[in-house]
Motif scaffolding. Structure first.
Motif, PDB file in Angstrom:
ATOM      1  N   VAL A  20       0.845  -1.197   0.000  1.00  0.00           N
ATOM      2  CA  VAL A  20       0.000   0.000   0.000  1.00  0.00           C
ATOM      3  C   VAL A  20       0.881   1.249   0.000  1.00  0.00           C
ATOM      4  O   VAL A  20       0.622   2.204  -0.744  1.00  0.00           O
ATOM      5  N   LEU A  21       1.922   1.243   0.806  1.00  0.00           N
ATOM      6  CA  LEU A  21       2.856   2.373   0.813  1.00  0.00           C
ATOM      7  C   LEU A  21       3.510   2.553  -0.557  1.00  0.00           C
ATOM      8  O   LEU A  21       3.602   3.670  -1.077  1.00  0.00           O
ATOM      9  N   VAL A  22       3.951   1.455  -1.140  1.00  0.00           N
ATOM     10  CA  VAL A  22       4.629   1.514  -2.431  1.00  0.00           C
ATOM     11  C   VAL A  22       3.651   1.929  -3.535  1.00  0.00           C
ATOM     12  O   VAL A  22       3.983   2.748  -4.391  1.00  0.00           O
ATOM     13  N   TRP A  33      -7.791   9.775   2.496  1.00  0.00           N
ATOM     14  CA  TRP A  33      -8.807   8.821   2.954  1.00  0.00           C
ATOM     15  C   TRP A  33      -8.756   7.531   2.136  1.00  0.00           C
ATOM     16  O   TRP A  33      -9.002   6.446   2.663  1.00  0.00           O
ATOM     17  N   ARG A  34      -8.414   7.645   0.852  1.00  0.00           N
ATOM     18  CA  ARG A  34      -8.292   6.437   0.020  1.00  0.00           C
ATOM     19  C   ARG A  34      -7.081   5.605   0.458  1.00  0.00           C
ATOM     20  O   ARG A  34      -7.121   4.378   0.429  1.00  0.00           O
ATOM     21  N   PHE A  35      -6.021   6.275   0.863  1.00  0.00           N
ATOM     22  CA  PHE A  35      -4.839   5.584   1.379  1.00  0.00           C
ATOM     23  C   PHE A  35      -5.202   4.803   2.642  1.00  0.00           C
ATOM     24  O   PHE A  35      -4.862   3.629   2.778  1.00  0.00           O
ATOM     25  N   VAL A  36      -5.920   5.444   3.556  1.00  0.00           N
ATOM     26  CA  VAL A  36      -6.330   4.776   4.799  1.00  0.00           C
ATOM     27  C   VAL A  36      -7.255   3.601   4.482  1.00  0.00           C
ATOM     28  O   VAL A  36      -7.114   2.507   5.046  1.00  0.00           O
ATOM     29  N   ALA A  37      -8.181   3.807   3.549  1.00  0.00           N
ATOM     30  CA  ALA A  37      -9.081   2.709   3.167  1.00  0.00           C
ATOM     31  C   ALA A  37      -8.299   1.546   2.553  1.00  0.00           C
ATOM     32  O   ALA A  37      -8.582   0.379   2.848  1.00  0.00           O
ATOM     33  N   ALA A  38      -7.310   1.852   1.729  1.00  0.00           N
ATOM     34  CA  ALA A  38      -6.481   0.789   1.131  1.00  0.00           C
ATOM     35  C   ALA A  38      -5.711   0.033   2.212  1.00  0.00           C
ATOM     36  O   ALA A  38      -5.567  -1.194   2.139  1.00  0.00           O
ATOM     37  N   LEU A  39      -5.232   0.760   3.224  1.00  0.00           N
ATOM     38  CA  LEU A  39      -4.566   0.092   4.353  1.00  0.00           C
ATOM     39  C   LEU A  39      -5.523  -0.828   5.100  1.00  0.00           C
ATOM     40  O   LEU A  39      -5.155  -1.941   5.491  1.00  0.00           O
ATOM     41  N   ILE A  40      -6.755  -0.371   5.298  1.00  0.00           N
ATOM     42  CA  ILE A  40      -7.763  -1.205   5.977  1.00  0.00           C
ATOM     43  C   ILE A  40      -8.048  -2.453   5.154  1.00  0.00           C
ATOM     44  O   ILE A  40      -8.160  -3.557   5.704  1.00  0.00           O
ATOM     45  N   VAL A  41      -8.155  -2.301   3.837  1.00  0.00           N
ATOM     46  CA  VAL A  41      -8.362  -3.460   2.970  1.00  0.00           C
ATOM     47  C   VAL A  41      -7.206  -4.446   3.126  1.00  0.00           C
ATOM     48  O   VAL A  41      -7.413  -5.640   3.366  1.00  0.00           O
ATOM     49  N   ALA A  42      -5.990  -3.940   3.003  1.00  0.00           N
ATOM     50  CA  ALA A  42      -4.821  -4.822   3.053  1.00  0.00           C
ATOM     51  C   ALA A  42      -4.692  -5.519   4.400  1.00  0.00           C
ATOM     52  O   ALA A  42      -4.492  -6.741   4.462  1.00  0.00           O
ATOM     53  N   PHE A  97     -15.817  -3.639   3.546  1.00  0.00           N
ATOM     54  CA  PHE A  97     -16.474  -2.323   3.628  1.00  0.00           C
ATOM     55  C   PHE A  97     -15.562  -1.220   3.111  1.00  0.00           C
ATOM     56  O   PHE A  97     -15.999  -0.327   2.377  1.00  0.00           O
ATOM     57  N   ALA A  98     -14.292  -1.274   3.483  1.00  0.00           N
ATOM     58  CA  ALA A  98     -13.342  -0.267   2.989  1.00  0.00           C
ATOM     59  C   ALA A  98     -13.176  -0.395   1.476  1.00  0.00           C
ATOM     60  O   ALA A  98     -13.122   0.614   0.763  1.00  0.00           O
ATOM     61  N   GLY A  99     -13.124  -1.614   0.982  1.00  0.00           N
ATOM     62  CA  GLY A  99     -13.015  -1.841  -0.461  1.00  0.00           C
ATOM     63  C   GLY A  99     -14.243  -1.357  -1.207  1.00  0.00           C
ATOM     64  O   GLY A  99     -14.145  -0.807  -2.312  1.00  0.00           O
ATOM     65  N   LEU A 100     -15.412  -1.535  -0.614  1.00  0.00           N
ATOM     66  CA  LEU A 100     -16.648  -1.050  -1.232  1.00  0.00           C
ATOM     67  C   LEU A 100     -16.630   0.470  -1.362  1.00  0.00           C
ATOM     68  O   LEU A 100     -17.020   1.023  -2.398  1.00  0.00           O
ATOM     69  N   LEU A 148       1.482  -7.669  -6.783  1.00  0.00           N
ATOM     70  CA  LEU A 148       0.899  -6.920  -7.891  1.00  0.00           C
ATOM     71  C   LEU A 148      -0.460  -6.298  -7.557  1.00  0.00           C
ATOM     72  O   LEU A 148      -0.666  -5.100  -7.780  1.00  0.00           O
ATOM     73  N   MET A 149      -1.375  -7.094  -7.051  1.00  0.00           N
ATOM     74  CA  MET A 149      -2.730  -6.559  -6.833  1.00  0.00           C
ATOM     75  C   MET A 149      -2.763  -5.480  -5.758  1.00  0.00           C
ATOM     76  O   MET A 149      -3.444  -4.465  -5.932  1.00  0.00           O
ATOM     77  N   ALA A 150      -2.058  -5.684  -4.670  1.00  0.00           N
ATOM     78  CA  ALA A 150      -2.084  -4.683  -3.598  1.00  0.00           C
ATOM     79  C   ALA A 150      -1.378  -3.401  -4.016  1.00  0.00           C
ATOM     80  O   ALA A 150      -1.880  -2.297  -3.767  1.00  0.00           O
ATOM     81  N   THR A 151      -0.229  -3.521  -4.669  1.00  0.00           N
ATOM     82  CA  THR A 151       0.521  -2.338  -5.086  1.00  0.00           C
ATOM     83  C   THR A 151      -0.201  -1.603  -6.217  1.00  0.00           C
ATOM     84  O   THR A 151      -0.436  -0.394  -6.136  1.00  0.00           O
ATOM     85  N   CYS A 152      -0.542  -2.335  -7.256  1.00  0.00           N
ATOM     86  CA  CYS A 152      -1.217  -1.713  -8.397  1.00  0.00           C
ATOM     87  C   CYS A 152      -2.624  -1.253  -8.029  1.00  0.00           C
ATOM     88  O   CYS A 152      -3.089  -0.216  -8.508  1.00  0.00           O
ATOM     89  N   GLY A 153      -3.290  -2.001  -7.162  1.00  0.00           N
ATOM     90  CA  GLY A 153      -4.621  -1.601  -6.710  1.00  0.00           C
ATOM     91  C   GLY A 153      -4.594  -0.296  -5.939  1.00  0.00           C
ATOM     92  O   GLY A 153      -5.469   0.567  -6.114  1.00  0.00           O
ATOM     93  N   THR A 154      -3.599  -0.133  -5.095  1.00  0.00           N
ATOM     94  CA  THR A 154      -3.473   1.127  -4.342  1.00  0.00           C
ATOM     95  C   THR A 154      -3.204   2.286  -5.295  1.00  0.00           C
ATOM     96  O   THR A 154      -3.826   3.351  -5.176  1.00  0.00           O
TER      97      THR A 154
END
Length: 182
Positions: A20-22, A33-42, A97-100, A148-154
């Protein structure tokens, strides 16, 4: 409470945070807020996978009380299988929920599809009729989902596109996640 923290395997949580950081660093813009949501997802997915793995391996007898590595809640009797399954579902639910929320502000179909794949992968790792961890596919899936999915998804939820840097960095992060698993 310490039992649940131990069961979440905190020493491995960097594998969920780093992509997520990368991914955020690879994006051209940063939306807090999207960064925080991505962290919650991960983190929700990773903790959920850890608990689900504990549950499935515990009820199947794969983990014995004297195993090497982090203690398992079900195998050691520190928590009931039902409680561990509920913990897995709560963690994965938080990720969902964060992903939604991220899906609703970006590309819902794409994000929901990737999220559904992540949910299936979370439970199929050690659950279901043929867990892929036992088929020698654990490393491949960890590379794909924690790399790939976590980095590219973020990066995607920040910019609604995936820059080349996210793909390259996601590969590196994926190989590091595989090293943790091994």
């Amino acid at each position: 409470m310490n039992v649940w923290v131990t069961g979440a395997r905190p020493r491995t949580l960097g594998a969920g945070v780093v992509p997520v950081l990368v991914g955020a660093a690879a994006a051209d813009s940063f939306i807090p807020w999207r960064f925080v949501a991505a962290l919650i997802v991960a983190l929700g997915l990773q903790v959920g996978v850890n608990y689900a793995n504990d549950f499935f391996d515990g009820i199947r007898g794969v983990d014995a009380p004297g195993r090497l590595g982090p203690p398992r809640l079900v195998a050691t009797g520190a928590a009931s299988p039902r409680a561990v399954l509920i913990a897995a579902l709560v963690a994965i639910g938080a990720a969902g929920f964060a992903g939604l929320a991220l899906a609703l502000v970006t590309e819902p179909v794409l994000i929901l599809f990737v999220g559904a794949l992540a949910l299936v992968a979370a439970f199929a790792y050690s659950g279901g009729p043929r867990p892929y961890a036992g088929l020698g596919l654990g490393e491949v899936m960890v590379f794909l989902f924690f790399g790939l999915m976590a980095t590219c998804g973020t990066a995607f939820v920040m910019d609604e596109r995936v820059p080349a840097a996210a793909w390259w960095c996601g590969s590196v992060v994926g190989f590091l996640a595989v090293a943790i698993l091994v």
